[in-house]
Design an enzyme around this catalytic site. Structure first.
Site, short mmCIF file in Angstrom:
data_model
loop_
_atom_site.label_atom_id
_atom_site.label_comp_id
_atom_site.label_asym_id
_atom_site.label_seq_id
_atom_site.Cartn_x
_atom_site.Cartn_y
_atom_site.Cartn_z
CB SER A 122 64.75 35.59 57.25
OG SER A 122 65.43 34.79 58.18
CG ASP A 239 69.80 39.45 62.06
OD1 ASP A 239 69.59 38.39 62.68
OD2 ASP A 239 69.22 39.74 61.00
CG HIS A 269 66.08 38.24 61.71
ND1 HIS A 269 67.06 38.16 60.75
CD2 HIS A 269 65.09 37.39 61.33
CE1 HIS A 269 66.68 37.29 59.83
NE2 HIS A 269 65.49 36.81 60.16
C1 9JX Z 1 65.37 28.96 63.78
C2 9JX Z 1 65.89 29.64 60.86
C3 9JX Z 1 65.44 31.56 59.44
C4 9JX Z 1 62.86 27.84 64.17
C5 9JX Z 1 64.00 31.03 61.28
C6 9JX Z 1 58.45 40.07 65.86
C7 9JX Z 1 64.31 31.83 60.21
C8 9JX Z 1 58.60 38.62 63.92
C9 9JX Z 1 58.42 38.03 62.59
C10 9JX Z 1 58.75 36.35 60.90
C11 9JX Z 1 61.20 35.82 62.27
C12 9JX Z 1 60.02 36.08 60.18
C13 9JX Z 1 62.13 34.82 60.27
C14 9JX Z 1 65.07 28.23 64.92
C15 9JX Z 1 63.84 27.68 65.10
C16 9JX Z 1 66.22 30.46 59.78
C17 9JX Z 1 59.27 39.02 65.97
C18 9JX Z 1 64.77 29.95 61.62
C19 9JX Z 1 64.41 29.14 62.82
C20 9JX Z 1 63.14 28.58 63.01
C21 9JX Z 1 62.96 33.25 58.71
C22 9JX Z 1 61.91 34.29 58.89
C23 9JX Z 1 59.93 36.09 63.03
C24 9JX Z 1 62.86 33.71 60.97
N1 9JX Z 1 59.34 38.21 64.89
N2 9JX Z 1 63.45 32.90 59.92
N3 9JX Z 1 59.03 36.89 62.21
N4 9JX Z 1 60.90 35.20 60.97
O1 9JX Z 1 63.31 32.79 57.67
O2 9JX Z 1 57.70 38.60 61.81
S1 9JX Z 1 57.77 40.02 64.36
CL1 9JX Z 1 61.89 28.80 61.90
#
Ligand code: 9JX
Length: 303
Positions: A122, A239, A269
């Site tokens: 990500s 995704d 994702h």
């Molecule tokens: C958007 C924006 C990228 C806050 C998040 C089961 C990301 C699991 C898990 C860890 C997903 C990794 C990824 C809105 C508000 C851009 C379910 C945002 C964002 C944020 C990453 C890593 C959850 C999300 N989920 N992401 N994860 N994240 O860069 O392991 S396991 Cl932060």
């Protein structure tokens, strides 16, 4: 003798002197994690975790790579997990890239001559791409799990991008929505462990962070044409967080001779935290791909 300044502690109140750490160029302490192989390492893998999470969430993946004698290492980016910095604030996205290069250079010095690989998920994928494009000759390959390459089209209309940049000047700390873990993985157990992980940031995304993400995406767009290293990309079609179009664009644009895209028709994702059949396939693909890139492994070179 002058009194030592008070010893530095993690946001969780643990002394850094008791934890593996590095000090970045801004003097901030970053928590590090090292996974050592049972025998002499054959290669190094730097893991770049994503937004809001932390590097210990890559324990299973890293462990699996130590089985084939990779030395795996990672740190919590500034403002994440057990590292210093205001939670999920970064003055410039490049800080993540700069700190990654610092850690990589340090590990390269400890293990001279070994091939170095990048692995990112990500936003960690965005960090890996920018790190590789800054050092075109330093890396033997890059693995990207659902990388952030393009902005989701409905989230980043020109008007919204402009609005975010203006808003950032007046209310940089305004928080927008947070992520619903249920749209990130279909695995309820993984959703649960993510939702209850105390080292995960469960708050909303700040406007200033959105602007940094948009800057990173704009930079990546210009960098893709500089990527010549072997690349493995894994991405799920449905995704909702990082559009698979970004991985198609990367495959179309990167001049790498050796690039593979593994598409998952139904997975969300977090492919490495998905239903067991998806996650075990993802692990298997990464392990065999990285294994094949090691010198002495002749796969792919046979006629
Ligand atoms: C958007 C924006 C990228 C806050 C998040 C089961 C990301 C699991 C898990 C860890 C997903 C990794 C990824 C809105 C508000 C851009 C379910 C945002 C964002 C944020 C990453 C890593 C959850 C999300 N989920 N992401 N994860 N994240 O860069 O392991 S396991 Cl932060």
């Amino acid at each position: 003798m002058p009194e030592e300044s008070s010893p530095r502690k993690t946001p969780q109140n643990v002394l850094y002197q008791e934890l593996p750490h590095i000090v970045n160029a801004d003097g901030q302490y970053l928590f590090c994690r090292y996974w050592k192989p049972p025998a002499a390492p054959r290669g190094l893998v730097f893991v770049a975790h994503g937004a809001g999470e932390h590097c210990c969430r890559y324990d299973d993946l890293a462990q699996m790579l130590t089985d084939i004698n990779f030395f795996v290492f990672a740190h919590d980016h500034v403002g994440h997990g057990q590292s210093e910095g205001d939670r999920m604030i970064v003055s410039d996205f490049h800080v993540y890239v700069r700190d990654s290069l610092q850690h990589i250079d340090l590990m390269k010095k400890d293990h001279p001559g070994l091939p170095v690989f990048l692995l990112g998920h990500s936003m960690g994928g965005a960090i890996a791409i920018l790190t590789a494009s800054e050092r075109p000759n330093d890396f033997s390959g890059m693995v990207l799990i659902s990388p952030l390459v393009v902005a989701s089209p409905e989230a980043a209309t020109p008007i919204k991008v402009f609005a975010a940049k203006v808003l950032n000047l007046v209310l940089p700390n305004l928080t927008l929505g947070s992520i619903d873990a249920n749209v990130v993985s279909r695995n309820k157990k993984e959703v649960d462990s993510y939702t209850t992980d105390p080292l995960v940031y469960h708050g909303g995304l700040r406007v200033s962070f959105v602007v940094q993400l948009m800057n990173a995406i704009a930079k990546i767009e210009r960098c893709l044409s500089k990527l010549t290293l072997p690349i493995l990309v894994l991405h799920g079609i449905p995704d909702k967080l990082c559009d698979i179009k970004g991985s198609y664009l990367l495959m179309d644009t990167a001049p790498s001779q050796d690039k593979t895209l593994k598409v998952y028709d139904e997975a969300y994702h977090a492919l490495h935290k998905e239903l067991p059949e998806v996650t075990s396939s993802v692990f298997k693909e990464i392990k065999s791909w990285l294994g094949q890139k090691l010198p002495g492994s002749q796969e792919g070179h046979r006629p």
